[in-house]
Write a protein that holds these residues in place. Structure first.
Motif, mmCIF file in Angstrom:
data_model
loop_
_atom_site.group_PDB
_atom_site.id
_atom_site.type_symbol
_atom_site.label_atom_id
_atom_site.label_comp_id
_atom_site.label_asym_id
_atom_site.label_seq_id
_atom_site.Cartn_x
_atom_site.Cartn_y
_atom_site.Cartn_z
ATOM 1 N N LYS A 167 -28.509 -20.790 -8.107
ATOM 2 C CA LYS A 167 -28.623 -21.277 -9.488
ATOM 3 C C LYS A 167 -28.573 -20.134 -10.491
ATOM 4 O O LYS A 167 -28.615 -20.358 -11.683
ATOM 5 C CB LYS A 167 -29.949 -22.024 -9.659
ATOM 6 N N HIS A 168 -28.512 -18.935 -10.004
ATOM 7 C CA HIS A 168 -28.546 -17.794 -10.922
ATOM 8 C C HIS A 168 -27.160 -17.175 -11.016
ATOM 9 O O HIS A 168 -26.183 -17.752 -10.546
ATOM 10 C CB HIS A 168 -29.578 -16.774 -10.444
ATOM 11 N N HIS A 169 -27.074 -15.973 -11.601
ATOM 12 C CA HIS A 169 -25.779 -15.427 -11.957
ATOM 13 C C HIS A 169 -25.250 -14.370 -11.008
ATOM 14 O O HIS A 169 -24.156 -13.878 -11.197
ATOM 15 C CB HIS A 169 -25.864 -14.816 -13.351
ATOM 16 N N LEU A 275 -34.048 -15.659 -11.241
ATOM 17 C CA LEU A 275 -34.604 -16.671 -12.143
ATOM 18 C C LEU A 275 -36.076 -16.404 -12.454
ATOM 19 O O LEU A 275 -36.627 -16.962 -13.385
ATOM 20 C CB LEU A 275 -34.455 -18.057 -11.522
ATOM 21 N N GLN A 280 -32.464 -18.761 -18.684
ATOM 22 C CA GLN A 280 -31.169 -19.295 -19.127
ATOM 23 C C GLN A 280 -31.332 -20.075 -20.424
ATOM 24 O O GLN A 280 -30.467 -20.032 -21.288
ATOM 25 C CB GLN A 280 -30.581 -20.192 -18.036
ATOM 26 N N HIS B 192 -19.501 -22.436 -13.930
ATOM 27 C CA HIS B 192 -20.714 -21.623 -13.774
ATOM 28 C C HIS B 192 -21.221 -21.157 -15.135
ATOM 29 O O HIS B 192 -20.641 -20.265 -15.737
ATOM 30 C CB HIS B 192 -20.438 -20.411 -12.888
ATOM 31 N N ASN B 194 -24.131 -19.961 -15.470
ATOM 32 C CA ASN B 194 -25.332 -19.176 -15.182
ATOM 33 C C ASN B 194 -25.293 -17.766 -15.736
ATOM 34 O O ASN B 194 -26.236 -17.013 -15.575
ATOM 35 C CB ASN B 194 -25.605 -19.164 -13.671
ATOM 36 N N GLN B 195 -24.159 -17.384 -16.383
ATOM 37 C CA GLN B 195 -24.160 -16.056 -16.994
ATOM 38 C C GLN B 195 -24.836 -16.065 -18.368
ATOM 39 O O GLN B 195 -25.011 -15.025 -18.978
ATOM 40 C CB GLN B 195 -22.733 -15.528 -17.123
ATOM 41 N N TYR B 197 -27.910 -15.958 -19.896
ATOM 42 C CA TYR B 197 -29.324 -15.737 -19.592
ATOM 43 C C TYR B 197 -29.821 -14.503 -20.313
ATOM 44 O O TYR B 197 -29.034 -13.673 -20.774
ATOM 45 C CB TYR B 197 -29.544 -15.578 -18.078
#
Lengths: 317, 337, 423
Positions: A167-169, A275, A280, B192, B194-195, B197
């Motif tokens: 779920k993260h980048h 996270l 986010q 996506h 998710n960048q 943040y």
């Protein structure tokens, strides 16, 4: 791509039973720390050394017996070569920059059963050999060799990690909270009835049952808050392991056996989920806030400049 | 007269560049952003924003990312493999770049394409574009060079203590990627988000990721009102310009044919004054040029501006082409009056 | 029989004089040259109708007077009006205006002022817009206004390189559009401006087609005929002008494929520049072409400069179209009123090169200070380029005819010699 069923079948088996069970079988590859060396300014060749560890992660014992062991190396272009394991050392000089995968195989017959112990790990090589790697550097490479690798033809049994769901980048590595899926292959076919044992440095153990398609997946649990609070970018080791019994008889090095037991381990490490220290929601809020302020500023600036008569006599339609 | 005879050259010179570019950009966008899914792998030295953070979708990787990565080595390492690898990468980048010159920006760059799409949306909504004043236009020219120097210097200063200064925190290892709107926007096209943040793990990360979020906000609004808003600040453009002279694709101008009517300047998304006012230079690929060739399409003088590939004219301005593109070559029916 | 004797009014006398001026030029065009063009008949008749018979063309339409090419005709057409360019070439009007302006004024401005002073129009403009181009035109606006005519000044910058000029002119054009749309009670819209731009653009493209033929070795059309065609655009109905020029283009196409040459084989090819020849002041062009030379191109505001540059729009929305229209009238213009004249020099050289001109004839009206002032730099540039050039000062009076003919003939003779030497 295979669809995963997200129902995780995690069954935590009582600790004591598990540890005793693991202690017997676990065996895994580990990269040994390079000694800071060099006598007299001569550059050390780019040698990677590996050891075999045995027991639990906590015990972390070195194994020196490499009898009947074979090590395969598969490079980024899927070329496989065999490594020499004489002299109690697994050493290997990678030529190219990039990801390699090492496979360790050791066979022994105990009590009439042929034990095939397997372990595999991925290493990343930073320094290639300039004269031999020139062409590869020129071409460059985008795709990575982390996940979704085909099973190695030389091994009848293999545990393969597939692309984790996150779920993260961050794309490259494993983090707590990621869902790590695995598949078990026997002679190139997916086995749907093998369970997976997971054990972690912090002591967390679990046995995972496969889903309908044979995928073994679990969510990497978060480490205790106490440790993550102190060091946000810490990492932890874990071992995933699967075993498979085959009714097969034969003779190995003069010893007869009536069954084969394959055990394969993957040593992995994971970090605390990004996270835990990133937001986010705040990211989106900042971007949208900036957009609002900027566009309102533009709007009012333009309104100020616009003179009234033009609106009456010009018509954008 | 050969007026009505079909010829390929004439057809090319009369083409609707806007439409051609629109489809070319879409194809390039698909290859760069989704190419990875079909196994496309163009390597990691592309002179365009093929974003690394796009994960498995990307059909190649942006060299600016690779460059920052390459430079994060101890200086001793540059004597050995890292140095060679750096030079090979740089050389490979140049080779890629020479093929299309700045055309990478005008025709391939996914971030540029996105900006063009936003411009199209604005055009449809009939909102006027913004322009920089000439004075400000001159001032912001240097920003891309400052960014380039920073993105070269910061990784070096992480791995080394330069001039006895303390080493920089690791949070700056990809300083430009942190603030590049491509990092947020390109993965968004493969689903996506998710960048987006903000990273609270350290002060540097906090500052850099917040800056990134601010810039992506500015990017979205800015490129809506100003054509190619981000390209003015792009360090890739600065890096490319260093290698631009020997490139194969060129934009040539025959100053003697120029009437300085300024149509090319009007069409230019990057507000490059030289394209209209410089009647002495032949090579008009300036530092901000994206080689989008809109100026060639807007030029009404025969052979005044041309796109030239290795000495061969591939697309040149013609009076006829101009008239066709402006729909002035014939009287259209259903007039308003 | 009883014959009624009427005394000729001054307006009638003027009209008679003007008709005489007009018909003598038209007759010269019709009869003095070999291989006449059939479709030119429309233009000869048009000029005869308007200037000899005072036949109005635009009854029922709003007529917008323009004092110079800088007033955007696209916007006028978009607002459903007709632009009437008031630059005048009649000696009769010049003489009337001469009483109202300083003696050394430009004959064109004098003729325009004279026209208003006599108030004798076949299509009288309802309102006139006067761009502040050269000094004399700028000041003429106020004089015309004193005759009870509505004149609105449109500020025009005298430098075209600077950003300020550009903005200033864009604002000027916008306020011109607002004033005109108020006057017309009609909105300027995206669709009406777009189709006006495209229509004027198409008309310009036809001019470009005509000029292409003049690049041929055998030139199928006379320079004076071209001046007449472009002059007609000053006042003609645009749709009729377009269809007449379309016919002319197809006739020229035929003539070009038949290699019909209106000039002689060795006739020197002349590029004409300077003060605009405006009907019926075709004195110099006629002398040139009657002296066995042919005008293949020109750089004047009554012809090439009016048609050469078309509006180039990037975004077909009102905001960008208005700016594009403004830019066309400023950036592309090579009028000598601007501070710099490099563009004009480069244009002349380019015309000489692309139309394979043998020489340049530069005419300046006595009193047209800016053309007179630029003479030196243009002559120097031509010398650098090795292009022969003749500088002539003239006005509207018929008196200098003999002296001018001698000079032009001598120049043409020298060009012929040069041509022969080259061979």
């Amino acid at each position: 791509m295979r669809m995963f069923t997200f129902k995780l079948k995690i069954a935590v088996i009582s600790m004591c039973m598990c540890v005793s069970l693991f202690a017997q079988d676990s065996l895994w590859l580990d990269e040994s720390k390079k000694k800071s060396c060099c006598s007299g300014g001569e550059k050390a060749p780019n040698i990677k050394e590996f050891v075999i560890k045995k027991g639990t992660l906590q015990e972390n014992k070195k194994e020196h017996d490499f009898k009947n062991a074979v090590v395969y190396v598969r490079d980024m272009d899927h070329a496989v070569s065999e490594l020499n394991v004489t002299g109690g050392k697994i050493a290997f000089t990678p030529i190219h920059k990039g990801g390699y995968r090492l496979y360790f195989e050791q066979k022994s017959v105990q009590e009439g059963v042929l034990h095939v112990n397997l372990s595999s790990m991925r290493i990343h090589n930073k320094e290639g050999n300039i004269s031999q790697t020139l062409l590869k550097e020129v071409r460059g490479k985008t795709n990575d060799s982390h996940y979704d690798q085909k099973p190695l033809a030389q091994l009848p049994f293999e545990l393969v990690m597939e692309r984790p769901i996150r779920k993260h980048h961050i794309n490259c590595c494993l983090y707590s909270g990621d869902i790590a899926p695995f598949t078990v292959y026997y002679k190139g076919k997916v086995q749907k009835d093998v369970s997976l044992r997971v054990s972690m440095e912090s002591g967390w153990n679990a046995t995972i049952q496969p889903d309908d398609e044979g995928v073994l997946s679990f969510e990497i649990p978060r480490s205790t808050y106490a440790t993550t609070e102190k060091e946000k970018k810490r990492s932890e080791k874990m071992i995933v392991e699967a075993s498979y019994d085959v009714n097969e008889s034969g003779v190995y090095k003069g010893e007869a056996y009536h069954g084969v037991r394959y055990v394969m381990s993957l040593p992995l490490s994971f970090g605390a989920s990004p996270l835990e220290y990133e937001s986010q929601v705040l990211g989106f809020a900042t971007a949208i806030g900036v957009m609002l302020v900027f566009s309102l500023g533009l709007y009012y600036n333009r309104r100020r400049k616009r003179k009234t008569p033009k609106e009456i006599y010009f018509d954008e339609e | 007269m050969t007026k009505n005879k079909f010829s390929l050259r004439r057809a090319v010179n009369n083409m609707n560049l806007v439409r051609f570019r629109f489809w070319f950009q879409i194809v390039a966008f698909v290859l760069v952003v989704y190419g990875g899914y079909i196994g496309l792998d163009l390597g990691d030295k592309l002179p365009t924003f093929a974003c690394v953070f796009n994960g498995e979708g990307t059909g190649g990787k942006c060299y600016v990312g690779e460059l920052q990565h390459d430079l994060k080595h101890p200086l001793e390492g540059f004597v050995g493999f890292a140095g060679y690898a750096f030079l090979i990468s740089l050389g490979m980048f140049a080779v890629w770049f020479w093929a299309l010159n700045k055309g990478w920006c005008g025709f391939v760059c996914p971030l540029g394409t996105m900006q063009d799409w936003l411009t199209m949306v604005r055009e449809k909504t009939k909102i006027r574009y913004s322009e920089y004043s000439w004075a400000n236009r001159g001032k912001i020219k240097s920003i891309k060079y400052i960014l380039l120097i920073l993105l070269l210097l910061l990784p070096v200063m992480i791995a080394n203590s330069v001039f006895g200064l303390p080493k920089l925190p690791n949070g700056l290892s990809m300083p430009f990627c942190d603030i590049c709107p491509g990092r947020m926007m390109i993965p968004a096209f493969t689903g996506h988000f998710n960048q987006f943040y903000i990273d609270f793990s350290s002060k540097t990360d906090l500052v850099m990721t917040t800056l990134g979020m601010i810039i992506v906000g500015l990017f979205l609004v800015g490129s809506f009102v100003k054509k190619r808003f981000f390209c003015y600040f792009c360090p890739m453009a600065a890096l490319q310009y260093i290698f631009s002279k020997p490139a194969l694709l060129k934009l040539y101008k025959d100053g003697s044919k120029c009437t300085k009517c300024g149509d090319c300047y009007r069409a230019c998304d990057m507000d490059i004054l030289e394209i209209a006012d410089d009647v002495t230079s032949k090579n008009l690929v300036t530092e901000d040029c994206t080689l989008c060739l809109k100026c060639v399409a807007a030029c009404p003088e025969n052979g005044c501006l041309e796109a030239n590939f290795m000495g061969a004219t591939i697309f040149e301005s013609t009076k006829e082409g101009f008239l066709v593109r402006m729909a002035m070559d014939q009287i259209k029916e259903n007039h308003a009056h | 029989m009883h014959t009624e004797h009427t005394i000729e009014t001054s307006a009638e006398r003027q009209n008679r004089h003007k008709a005489m001026e007009a018909i003598s030029v038209l007759n010269a065009l019709r009869e003095d040259f070999k291989s006449p063009i059939q479709s030119m008949g429309y233009f000869y008749d048009l000029f005869e109708k308007v200037y000899c018979h005072h036949h109005p063309l635009h009854e029922g339409k709003a007529k917008i007077g323009t004092m110079c090419i800088q007033i955007p005709s696209e916007i006028i057409y978009a607002l459903d009006a007709v632009p009437i360019r008031l630059c005048n070439g009649f000696y009769t009007d010049d003489e009337i205006g001469g009483d109202l302006l300083p003696q050394k004024s430009c004959p064109l401005v004098k003729a325009t002022v004279g026209w208003f002073a006599s108030d004798n129009f076949s299509d009288k403009p309802d309102i006139t817009f006067s761009p502040t181009t050269c000094d004399q035109k700028t000041k003429a606006g106020a004089i015309i206004e004193s005759f009870g005519h509505t004149v609105i000044d449109v500020g025009f910058p005298r430098t075209k390189e600077s950003e300020e000029s550009r903005h200033y002119w864009r604002e000027s054009v916008k306020s011109f559009a607002v004033k005109l749309s108020k006057f017309q009670g009609k909105k300027l819209t995206r669709s009406n401006l777009e189709s006006a731009i495209k229509k004027v653009g198409y008309a310009q493209s036809l001019y470009h087609k005509l000029t292409e033929f003049r690049k041929n070795k055998a030139v199928p059309i006379l320079g004076v005929d071209m001046f007449l065609v472009t002059n007609a655009f000053f006042f003609d109905k645009i749709d009729e002008w377009i269809s007449a020029v379309e016919k002319l283009v197809s006739e020229l196409e035929q003539r070009a494929s038949d290699s019909i040459n209106v000039a002689g084989k060795a006739s020197p090819r002349i590029v004409y520049t300077g003060s605009p020849p405006i009907f019926p002041n075709y004195k110099i062009p006629l002398i040139i072409e009657q002296s066995d030379a042919i005008i293949v191109a020109d750089e004047t505001c009554s012809s090439n400069r009016m048609f050469n540059d078309m509006v180039a729009v990037d975004e077909w929305n009102l905001y960008d179209m208005i700016d594009s229209v403004s830019d066309k009238y400023l950036k592309a213009c090579t009028c000598p009123i601007f501070t710099q004249n490099d563009d004009r020099i480069r244009r002349i050289i380019q015309l000489v090169r692309s139309y394979s001109g043998d020489g340049v004839i530069y005419q300046a009206f006595a009193g047209c200070q800016v053309y007179e002032m630029e003479q030196r730099s243009v002559l120097a540039a031509m010398e650098r380029e090795g292009i022969p050039i003749l500088y002539i000062e003239s006005d509207y009076s018929p008196s200098q005819h003999g002296q001018l003919t001698t000079r032009v003939e001598a120049f043409i003779e020298s060009l012929k010699n040069r041509k022969r030497m080259k061979k």
